[in-house]
Design a protein around this motif. Structure first.
Motif, short mmCIF file in Angstrom:
data_model
loop_
_atom_site.label_atom_id
_atom_site.label_comp_id
_atom_site.label_asym_id
_atom_site.label_seq_id
_atom_site.Cartn_x
_atom_site.Cartn_y
_atom_site.Cartn_z
N ASP A 139 0.83 -1.19 0.00
CA ASP A 139 0.00 0.00 0.00
C ASP A 139 0.87 1.25 0.00
OD1 ASP A 139 -2.70 -1.18 2.14
OD2 ASP A 139 -1.99 -1.80 0.17
N VAL A 140 0.47 2.25 -0.76
CA VAL A 140 1.23 3.49 -0.81
C VAL A 140 0.84 4.37 0.37
CG1 VAL A 140 1.45 3.44 -3.31
CG2 VAL A 140 -0.50 4.61 -2.29
N ARG A 141 1.71 5.32 0.67
CA ARG A 141 1.42 6.28 1.72
C ARG A 141 0.56 7.40 1.14
NH1 ARG A 141 7.67 5.65 3.46
NH2 ARG A 141 7.39 3.90 4.89
N PRO A 142 0.00 8.27 2.00
CA PRO A 142 -0.89 9.33 1.51
C PRO A 142 -0.21 10.20 0.45
CG PRO A 142 -1.05 9.14 3.89
CD PRO A 142 0.08 8.25 3.48
N GLU A 143 -1.03 10.72 -0.44
CA GLU A 143 -0.52 11.51 -1.55
C GLU A 143 0.23 12.76 -1.07
OE1 GLU A 143 0.46 12.81 -5.29
OE2 GLU A 143 -0.21 10.85 -4.59
N GLU A 144 -0.21 13.34 0.07
CA GLU A 144 0.49 14.52 0.58
C GLU A 144 1.96 14.22 0.87
OE1 GLU A 144 -2.50 12.97 1.69
OE2 GLU A 144 -2.74 14.06 3.58
N HIS A 145 2.22 12.98 1.25
CA HIS A 145 3.60 12.55 1.50
C HIS A 145 4.30 12.16 0.21
CE1 HIS A 145 6.99 10.42 3.41
NE2 HIS A 145 6.75 9.45 2.56
N GLU A 146 3.67 11.29 -0.58
CA GLU A 146 4.29 10.76 -1.79
C GLU A 146 4.68 11.87 -2.77
OE1 GLU A 146 3.75 6.46 -2.21
OE2 GLU A 146 4.97 7.70 -0.89
N ARG A 178 5.46 14.91 -2.22
CA ARG A 178 6.61 15.69 -1.75
C ARG A 178 7.91 14.91 -1.90
NH1 ARG A 178 2.26 17.76 1.32
NH2 ARG A 178 2.35 20.04 1.58
N VAL A 179 7.84 13.59 -1.72
CA VAL A 179 9.04 12.78 -1.95
C VAL A 179 9.46 12.89 -3.42
CG1 VAL A 179 10.04 10.47 -1.88
CG2 VAL A 179 8.46 11.19 -0.08
N LYS A 180 8.50 12.75 -4.33
CA LYS A 180 8.80 12.88 -5.75
C LYS A 180 9.41 14.24 -6.07
CE LYS A 180 5.01 9.87 -7.34
NZ LYS A 180 3.74 9.83 -8.10
N ARG A 181 8.81 15.29 -5.51
CA ARG A 181 9.29 16.64 -5.80
C ARG A 181 10.71 16.85 -5.26
NH1 ARG A 181 5.91 21.00 -2.94
NH2 ARG A 181 4.30 19.57 -3.67
N THR A 182 10.95 16.33 -4.07
CA THR A 182 12.27 16.49 -3.44
C THR A 182 13.35 15.78 -4.25
OG1 THR A 182 11.26 16.66 -1.25
CG2 THR A 182 13.60 16.08 -1.35
N PHE A 183 13.09 14.54 -4.64
CA PHE A 183 14.06 13.79 -5.44
C PHE A 183 14.31 14.49 -6.77
CE2 PHE A 183 13.30 9.30 -3.46
CZ PHE A 183 13.68 9.80 -2.23
N ALA A 184 13.25 15.00 -7.39
CA ALA A 184 13.39 15.68 -8.67
C ALA A 184 14.24 16.94 -8.54
CB ALA A 184 12.02 16.02 -9.24
N GLU A 185 14.01 17.71 -7.48
CA GLU A 185 14.79 18.93 -7.27
C GLU A 185 16.26 18.61 -7.03
OE1 GLU A 185 12.81 20.76 -4.01
OE2 GLU A 185 11.10 21.43 -5.21
N ALA A 186 16.52 17.54 -6.28
CA ALA A 186 17.90 17.14 -6.03
C ALA A 186 18.61 16.75 -7.32
CB ALA A 186 17.94 15.99 -5.03
N PHE A 187 17.93 16.01 -8.19
CA PHE A 187 18.49 15.61 -9.49
C PHE A 187 18.76 16.84 -10.35
CE2 PHE A 187 17.86 11.38 -8.39
CZ PHE A 187 18.07 10.49 -9.43
N GLU A 188 17.79 17.74 -10.40
CA GLU A 188 17.92 18.91 -11.28
C GLU A 188 19.07 19.80 -10.85
OE1 GLU A 188 15.09 22.38 -13.22
OE2 GLU A 188 14.46 21.39 -11.37
N LEU A 189 19.18 20.07 -9.56
CA LEU A 189 20.25 20.94 -9.08
C LEU A 189 21.62 20.30 -9.29
CD1 LEU A 189 18.67 22.31 -5.79
CD2 LEU A 189 19.39 23.66 -7.77
N ALA A 190 21.71 19.01 -9.10
CA ALA A 190 22.98 18.32 -9.33
C ALA A 190 23.35 18.35 -10.80
CB ALA A 190 22.90 16.88 -8.83
N SER A 191 22.37 18.23 -11.67
CA SER A 191 22.63 18.24 -13.11
C SER A 191 23.17 19.59 -13.57
CB SER A 191 21.35 17.91 -13.88
OG SER A 191 20.88 16.62 -13.57
N ARG A 192 22.65 20.66 -12.97
CA ARG A 192 23.08 21.99 -13.36
C ARG A 192 24.54 22.26 -13.02
NH1 ARG A 192 18.35 25.70 -10.67
NH2 ARG A 192 16.54 24.93 -11.87
#
Length: 338
Positions: A104-111, A113-127
């Protein structure tokens, strides 16, 4: 009461090794009694409470002045609920663990934000990388878990889109966990990650996934090896958060990024969740006993920002997820390793 104890026994039998059931049950129940006595007594503590656990283990429960004020305002009914709540806590926690084990997945409010955080970390590292075209992006996830849930739940889907225009020629993702992971589970997760990459329109690049059985305080990679380090609900359980964060800094290249989502201590009256703050304090010893050393009342967010220097933060957010009690108060952010 007998029904509560029967539920407790069922939880122990289902989720704990046979050799540990009796000791964990004894520690948990004695902690609940200690909590009840502490909060029902006429003279409540003013700075620190020591809850006794068998085998001469002591757990210090520290809290701020704002928490003390909220505690004094509790009614007798509320204090009784806290104490007796400890007895049924194992059932609530066990149900939550069971849902996760079933996929079972966790609530969308949590999920989300995890997606957004990982994406921001990837983007900043790529730059900030000057070597993108010569190698894959190197990612380390702390406490990835034997079921590799972050990948299987698609929480890297947004992150992989960030490498489309970066020039990286692949993804090298290393997960570390005390329990490691079965080869079959790693293979399935790699297939899921590859599918995410292809769905993002980045087909034809290399995708490598390894899961290593390791302590997160001592990870066998050279200094500055990783572009990105991520973690999700991990730092609550480590023995020494500062030691882990120093290891993260060692492993990150200059201008590499650390993205985290962690549950944290409620900030007393300033966040309007005083009773949750008291619940965190009261149930913290019990949580540690039944949930692999998980601490409910840690200032994880502040520790991270202090270790990395607050001036380097790119985005930090505190939020509440009602469906994840008692770890409802959470924080996320991305910092750059300077």
């Amino acid at each position: 009461m007998l029904e509560v104890l029967r539920f407790w026994s069922d939880i122990d039998g289902q989720y704990l090794p046979c050799s540990k059931r009796r000791s964990i049950r004894k520690r948990a129940l004695s902690t609940a009694v200690a909590v009840l006595l502490t909060f029902s007594s006429c003279s409540r503590p003013t700075t620190t409470t020591q809850a006794w656990l068998p085998a001469t283990t002591y757990v210090n429960i520290s809290y701020r002045k704002t928490d003390q004020k909220a505690m004094k305002n509790l009614s007798r009914r509320e204090t009784l609920l806290i104490g007796t709540g400890g007895l049924i806590y194992g059932k609530v926690l066990g149900d939550a663990i069971g849902k996760l084990a079933q996929g079972d997945v966790r609530p969308e409010e949590h999920e989300s934000r995890v997606k957004r955080t990982f994406a921001e970390a990837f983007e900043l590292a790529s730059r900030s990388s000057s070597e993108e075209s010569r190698r894959p992006i190197r990612v380390l996830e702390l406490g990835i878990g034997s079921e590799i849930r972050t990948i299987n739940r698609g929480l890297y889907d947004e992150a992989v889109t960030k490498i489309i225009s970066s020039g990286y020629n692949g993804i090298e993702l290393v997960g570390v966990d005390l329990d490691g992971a079965a080869a079959k589970d790693v293979s399935n997760a790699r297939s899921k990650l590859l599918s995410s990459v292809e769905n993002a329109g980045v087909g034809g690049i290399n995708v490598d996934l390894k899961v290593l059985q390791s302590d997160v305080e001592n990870i066998a990679f050279p200094n500055g090896y990783f572009d990105v380090v991520t973690c999700c609900l991990v730092l609550c359980s480590v023995e020494n958060q500062v030691s882990v964060l120093k290891e993260v800094k060692r492993l990150l290249r200059p201008k590499g990024t650390f993205g985290w989502v962690e549950h944290v201590a409620v900030q007393g009256g300033s966040e309007g969740h005083d009773f949750l703050a008291i619940q965190q304090i009261a149930l913290d010893p019990l949580q540690q006993a039944v949930a692999h050393n998980c601490h409910l009342h840690r200032e994880t967010n502040d520790v991270i920002l202090e270790e990395f220097n607050m001036s380097t933060k790119t985005e930090v957010e505190r939020f509440f997820v009602d469906g994840m009690w008692p770890v409802s108060c959470q924080a996320r952010g991305v910092v750059v390793n300077l």
